[in-house]
Design an enzyme around this catalytic site. Structure first.
Site, PDB file in Angstrom:
ATOM      1  N   ASP A  17     -37.317 -50.094-109.195  1.00 48.65           N
ATOM      2  CA  ASP A  17     -38.742 -50.058-109.551  1.00 48.65           C
ATOM      3  C   ASP A  17     -39.317 -51.471-109.619  1.00 48.65           C
ATOM      4  O   ASP A  17     -38.613 -52.412-109.978  1.00 48.65           O
ATOM      5  CB  ASP A  17     -38.886 -49.348-110.912  1.00 48.65           C
ATOM      6  CG  ASP A  17     -40.302 -48.854-111.154  1.00 48.65           C
ATOM      7  OD1 ASP A  17     -41.155 -48.993-110.255  1.00 48.65           O
ATOM      8  OD2 ASP A  17     -40.560 -48.354-112.262  1.00 48.65           O
ATOM      9  N   HIS A  34     -42.248 -53.836-100.862  1.00 51.80           N
ATOM     10  CA  HIS A  34     -41.234 -52.885-100.395  1.00 51.80           C
ATOM     11  C   HIS A  34     -40.260 -53.568 -99.422  1.00 51.80           C
ATOM     12  O   HIS A  34     -39.061 -53.294 -99.451  1.00 51.80           O
ATOM     13  CB  HIS A  34     -41.897 -51.676 -99.736  1.00 51.80           C
ATOM     14  CG  HIS A  34     -42.691 -50.835-100.709  1.00 51.80           C
ATOM     15  ND1 HIS A  34     -42.193 -50.466-101.941  1.00 51.80           N
ATOM     16  CD2 HIS A  34     -43.940 -50.309-100.650  1.00 51.80           C
ATOM     17  CE1 HIS A  34     -43.100 -49.738-102.596  1.00 51.80           C
ATOM     18  NE2 HIS A  34     -44.172 -49.645-101.836  1.00 51.80           N
ATOM     19  N   LEU A 128     -17.525 -48.582 -99.685  1.00 53.33           N
ATOM     20  CA  LEU A 128     -18.583 -48.119-100.590  1.00 53.33           C
ATOM     21  C   LEU A 128     -19.328 -46.919-100.000  1.00 53.33           C
ATOM     22  O   LEU A 128     -19.699 -46.931 -98.822  1.00 53.33           O
ATOM     23  CB  LEU A 128     -19.582 -49.271-100.806  1.00 53.33           C
ATOM     24  CG  LEU A 128     -20.786 -48.982-101.711  1.00 53.33           C
ATOM     25  CD1 LEU A 128     -20.346 -48.866-103.168  1.00 53.33           C
ATOM     26  CD2 LEU A 128     -21.849 -50.077-101.572  1.00 53.33           C
TER      27      LEU A 128
HETATM   28  C1  FPP Z   1     -40.682 -48.572-106.672  1.00 55.45           C
HETATM   29  O1  FPP Z   1     -41.587 -49.637-106.675  1.00 55.45           O
HETATM   30  C2  FPP Z   1     -39.984 -48.429-105.413  1.00 55.45           C
HETATM   31  C3  FPP Z   1     -40.123 -47.371-104.560  1.00 55.45           C
HETATM   32  C4  FPP Z   1     -41.056 -46.270-104.785  1.00 55.45           C
HETATM   33  C5  FPP Z   1     -39.350 -47.239-103.349  1.00 55.45           C
HETATM   34  C6  FPP Z   1     -38.047 -47.951-103.258  1.00 55.45           C
HETATM   35  C7  FPP Z   1     -37.934 -48.460-101.885  1.00 55.45           C
HETATM   36  C8  FPP Z   1     -37.367 -49.627-101.520  1.00 55.45           C
HETATM   37  C9  FPP Z   1     -36.643 -50.491-102.442  1.00 55.45           C
HETATM   38  C10 FPP Z   1     -37.482 -50.125-100.126  1.00 55.45           C
HETATM   39  C11 FPP Z   1     -36.691 -49.438 -99.070  1.00 55.45           C
HETATM   40  C12 FPP Z   1     -35.459 -48.755 -99.483  1.00 55.45           C
HETATM   41  C13 FPP Z   1     -34.314 -48.723 -98.770  1.00 55.45           C
HETATM   42  C14 FPP Z   1     -33.171 -47.882 -99.242  1.00 55.45           C
HETATM   43  C15 FPP Z   1     -34.127 -49.478 -97.529  1.00 55.45           C
HETATM   44  P1  FPP Z   1     -43.102 -49.301-106.974  1.00 55.45           P
HETATM   45  O2  FPP Z   1     -43.825 -49.302-105.673  1.00 55.45           O
HETATM   46  O3  FPP Z   1     -43.231 -48.052-107.772  1.00 55.45           O
HETATM   47  O4  FPP Z   1     -43.489 -50.559-107.835  1.00 55.45           O
HETATM   48  P2  FPP Z   1     -44.606 -50.646-108.963  1.00 55.45           P
HETATM   49  O5  FPP Z   1     -44.216 -49.659-110.040  1.00 55.45           O
HETATM   50  O6  FPP Z   1     -44.504 -52.065-109.402  1.00 55.45           O
HETATM   51  O7  FPP Z   1     -45.907 -50.326-108.302  1.00 55.45           O
END
Ligand code: FPP
Length: 231
Positions: A17, A34, A128
């Site tokens: 997150d 992202h 893994l």
């Molecule tokens: C939360 O940050 C993250 C996500 C909703 C998606 C997780 C995705 C990635 C880490 C990138 C790609 C993944 C892989 C496996 C290659 P948020 O957007 O909710 O952040 P915020 O709460 O600060 O807005």
């Protein structure tokens, strides 16, 4: 630190997150957050085996994430597809096995196809296991398990029956569940499997997470006293 009590966790589950907040803090669009988040995924996958971790579940996209703006959904899906493409080669070098947890509908057929190929081509790898929670919701997973049991004619079910019908029945329960960015909730992630998980919350935003942060979480886990309801 005091004496180590627990062996390293076999399975670590992560709610990644804070990508959006990382981007805002750097005056960048959310998509950049992202992209940085995907780099953190690579760092964690590289470090995990050195810490004794055998399984890692990454919450990449929840069933609730479909409510985000369409262009952000597209960014995330493209990023996932790109990362899966890159791992077609790297998974072999790193001996990684890919598993996926989640519902297939309404994911794009091209993404599903690439994912299926990577799952198949890595099935015999012994390093893994990366379990990608994609289009994942824990309530949906438990409901899916119960429906499968009903369809099989079960009139009464045990906790073991439910475990055996989860998306990845062979996946051990995570000993350690990490959430980054300071939020302290489970957000429909592994609600069944996390019954006795140690929870670790860190203010670090996901794009800033790295091997050192993972090691810190593991060390703190190793010093936790786990009682499983006993004394
Ligand atoms: C939360 O940050 C993250 C996500 C909703 C998606 C997780 C995705 C990635 C880490 C990138 C790609 C993944 C892989 C496996 C290659 P948020 O957007 O909710 O952040 P915020 O709460 O600060 O807005």
């Amino acid at each position: 630190m005091a004496e180590i009590l627990n062996p390293p966790p076999k399975h670590v589950a992560i709610i990644m997150d804070g990508n959006g907040r990382w981007a805002a803090a750097h005056k960048l669009p959310r998509s950049a957050g992202h992209r940085e988040g995907a780099k953190a995924v690579r760092r964690v996958i590289e470090t995990a085996p050195q810490l004794g971790i055998k399984f890692i579940t990454l919450y990449a996209f929840s069933t609730e994430n479909w409510s985000r703006p369409q262009d952000e959904i597209n960014t995330l899906m493209q990023l996932l597809e790109k990362t899966i493409d890159e791992y077609q080669h790297e998974a072999k070098q790193q001996n990684l096995r890919l598993w996926v947890s989640g519902a297939r509908e309404p994911l794009a057929p091209e993404l599903l196809d690439k994912m299926d190929k990577l799952v198949q081509s890595t099935a015999t790898h012994t390093g893994l296991t990366v379990n990608l929670a994609l289009n994942y919701g824990a309530q949906q997973e438990i409901t899916h398990a119960v429906n499968a049991l009903l369809a099989a004619g079960k009139k009464q079910i045990t906790p073991q029956d439910i475990t055996a019908h989860l998306y990845q029945p062979q996946l051990p329960a995570p000993e350690l569940l990490i959430r980054t960015s300071g939020e302290q909730r489970l957000s429909n992630f592994l609600l069944w499997q996390a019954a006795y998980s140690e929870l670790y919350f860190t203010p670090v935003l996901w794009p800033d997470f790295d091997g050192k942060e993972l090691q810190k979480a593991v060390q703190i886990y190793q010093h936790r006293q786990r009682r499983f309801g006993g004394v």
